[in-house]
Design a protein around this motif. Structure first.
Motif, mmCIF file in Angstrom:
data_model
loop_
_atom_site.group_PDB
_atom_site.id
_atom_site.type_symbol
_atom_site.label_atom_id
_atom_site.label_comp_id
_atom_site.label_asym_id
_atom_site.label_seq_id
_atom_site.Cartn_x
_atom_site.Cartn_y
_atom_site.Cartn_z
ATOM 1 N N SER A 2 8.592 17.961 3.400
ATOM 2 C CA SER A 2 8.678 17.762 4.449
ATOM 3 C C SER A 2 7.088 17.169 4.358
ATOM 4 N N ASN A 3 5.738 17.673 4.661
ATOM 5 C CA ASN A 3 5.183 17.085 4.036
ATOM 6 C C ASN A 3 4.348 15.951 3.467
ATOM 7 N N ALA A 4 4.951 16.211 1.771
ATOM 8 C CA ALA A 4 5.454 14.737 1.422
ATOM 9 C C ALA A 4 5.909 13.315 2.240
ATOM 10 N N ILE A 5 7.179 13.622 2.894
ATOM 11 C CA ILE A 5 7.800 12.497 3.703
ATOM 12 C C ILE A 5 6.604 12.386 4.641
ATOM 13 N N ILE A 6 5.912 12.913 5.342
ATOM 14 C CA ILE A 6 5.538 12.473 6.583
ATOM 15 C C ILE A 6 3.729 12.176 5.528
ATOM 16 N N GLY A 7 3.250 12.313 5.006
ATOM 17 C CA GLY A 7 2.459 11.306 4.155
ATOM 18 C C GLY A 7 2.674 10.515 3.641
ATOM 19 N N LEU A 8 3.686 9.918 3.009
ATOM 20 C CA LEU A 8 4.197 8.928 2.690
ATOM 21 C C LEU A 8 4.561 7.715 3.681
ATOM 22 N N GLN A 9 4.755 8.430 5.055
ATOM 23 C CA GLN A 9 4.782 7.536 5.955
ATOM 24 C C GLN A 9 3.912 7.455 6.843
ATOM 25 N N ASP A 10 2.750 7.800 6.958
ATOM 26 C CA ASP A 10 1.107 7.384 6.923
ATOM 27 C C ASP A 10 1.050 6.480 6.219
ATOM 28 N N GLU A 11 0.745 6.059 5.097
ATOM 29 C CA GLU A 11 1.132 5.449 3.898
ATOM 30 C C GLU A 11 0.803 4.344 4.295
ATOM 31 N N SER A 12 2.354 4.586 4.335
ATOM 32 C CA SER A 12 3.586 2.774 4.511
ATOM 33 C C SER A 12 3.077 2.504 6.402
ATOM 34 N N SER A 13 2.757 3.128 7.380
ATOM 35 C CA SER A 13 2.414 2.582 8.709
ATOM 36 C C SER A 13 1.090 1.623 8.396
ATOM 37 N N VAL A 14 0.053 1.933 7.108
ATOM 38 C CA VAL A 14 -1.303 1.722 7.268
ATOM 39 C C VAL A 14 -0.774 0.184 6.715
ATOM 40 N N ARG A 15 0.468 0.475 5.451
ATOM 41 C CA ARG A 15 -0.659 -0.771 4.499
ATOM 42 C C ARG A 15 0.997 -1.657 5.281
ATOM 43 N N GLN A 16 1.631 -0.973 6.163
ATOM 44 C CA GLN A 16 2.387 -2.071 7.176
ATOM 45 C C GLN A 16 1.603 -3.095 7.415
ATOM 46 N N GLN A 17 0.278 -2.122 8.632
ATOM 47 C CA GLN A 17 -0.307 -2.948 9.422
ATOM 48 C C GLN A 17 -1.243 -3.808 8.853
ATOM 49 N N LEU A 18 -1.756 -3.356 7.442
ATOM 50 C CA LEU A 18 -3.003 -4.039 6.745
ATOM 51 C C LEU A 18 -2.315 -5.329 6.103
ATOM 52 N N ASP A 19 -1.027 -5.110 5.545
ATOM 53 C CA ASP A 19 -0.018 -6.307 6.239
ATOM 54 C C ASP A 19 0.082 -7.623 6.413
ATOM 55 N N SER A 20 0.294 -6.536 8.444
ATOM 56 C CA SER A 20 0.291 -8.293 9.422
ATOM 57 C C SER A 20 -0.660 -8.794 9.419
ATOM 58 N N ILE A 21 -2.062 -7.838 9.434
ATOM 59 C CA ILE A 21 -3.469 -8.363 9.889
ATOM 60 C C ILE A 21 -3.947 -9.251 8.193
ATOM 61 N N GLY A 22 -3.099 -8.928 7.317
ATOM 62 C CA GLY A 22 -3.807 -10.002 6.402
ATOM 63 C C GLY A 22 -3.092 -11.129 6.382
ATOM 64 N N ASN A 23 -1.855 -11.144 6.778
ATOM 65 C CA ASN A 23 -0.101 -12.642 6.509
ATOM 66 C C ASN A 23 -1.088 -13.251 8.201
ATOM 67 N N SER A 24 -1.700 -12.488 9.360
ATOM 68 C CA SER A 24 -2.632 -12.914 10.266
ATOM 69 C C SER A 24 -3.764 -13.788 10.056
ATOM 70 N N LEU A 25 -4.146 -13.222 9.111
ATOM 71 C CA LEU A 25 -5.786 -13.457 8.708
ATOM 72 C C LEU A 25 -5.846 -14.903 8.420
ATOM 73 N N ALA A 26 -5.186 -15.500 7.142
ATOM 74 C CA ALA A 26 -4.960 -15.792 6.201
ATOM 75 C C ALA A 26 -4.106 -17.047 6.547
ATOM 76 N N ALA A 27 -3.257 -16.668 7.633
ATOM 77 C CA ALA A 27 -2.303 -18.481 8.726
ATOM 78 C C ALA A 27 -3.499 -18.934 9.315
ATOM 79 N N VAL A 28 -4.926 -17.807 9.143
ATOM 80 C CA VAL A 28 -5.567 -18.786 10.618
ATOM 81 C C VAL A 28 -6.670 -18.930 9.666
ATOM 82 N N ILE A 29 -6.612 -18.856 8.365
ATOM 83 C CA ILE A 29 -7.464 -19.305 7.598
ATOM 84 C C ILE A 29 -7.114 -20.438 6.990
ATOM 85 N N SER A 30 -5.643 -20.550 6.814
ATOM 86 C CA SER A 30 -5.079 -21.603 5.874
ATOM 87 C C SER A 30 -5.132 -23.124 7.082
ATOM 88 N N THR A 31 -4.858 -22.084 8.258
ATOM 89 C CA THR A 31 -4.422 -23.278 8.799
ATOM 90 C C THR A 31 -5.823 -24.239 9.604
#
Length: 142
Positions: A28-57
């Motif tokens: 259970s602790n291992a799954i929670i840790g993986l979910q936390d990392e996945s959540s952070v990775r998805q948010q960073l990915d979304s921020i990166g996509n938005s920032l790349a789109a602004v710069i490319s625009t």
């Protein structure tokens, strides 16, 4: 079996139950840790996509005499934290690097989650600052 005597089967069953509960807690602790990392990775990915789109625009505006784009980078919501958190952002060589140190719940050791995004270089435009944090503002100007 005499009165007050515990059977060997009951002892084995109790030990097996304790081992099973311990295993379930560890998984259970291992799954929670993986979910936390996945959540952070998805948010960073979304921020990166938005920032790349602004710069490319901004690359489309290279023919303009003057142009300015300002983008406020959102902070990330880390599971288990009450407030929004800041991540590190670096912009260099047509690449955005976003990183955040997340603490492993089992070991207490921080792991760095890194996301990299490519963007179209806006020729003739300057990006300031090239090092910032989530929550900061990136300005692209000519």
């Amino acid at each position: 079996m005499r009165r007050g005597q515990v059977s060997f089967d009951l002892i084995l069953a109790t030990v097996a139950a304790l081992i099973a509960f311990g295993s379930i807690a560890a998984v259970s602790n291992a799954i929670i840790g993986l979910q936390d990392e996945s959540s952070v990775r998805q948010q960073l990915d979304s921020i990166g996509n938005s920032l790349a789109a602004v710069i490319s625009t901004a690359a489309v505006l290279d023919d303009a005499d003057s142009a300015s784009i300002s983008y406020t980078v959102p902070k990330i919501a880390v599971p288990g934290e009450e407030q929004l958190q800041q991540c590190d952002i670096s912009i260099a060589n047509d690449k955005i690097t976003l990183s955040y140190d997340i603490v492993d719940l089992e070991t207490g050791v921080p792991r760095t989650v890194i996301v990299e995004k490519k963007f179209v270089d806006p020729t003739g435009m300057s990006i300031n600052p090239t090092q910032t944090k989530c929550g900061g503002t990136v300005a692209i100007s000519k």
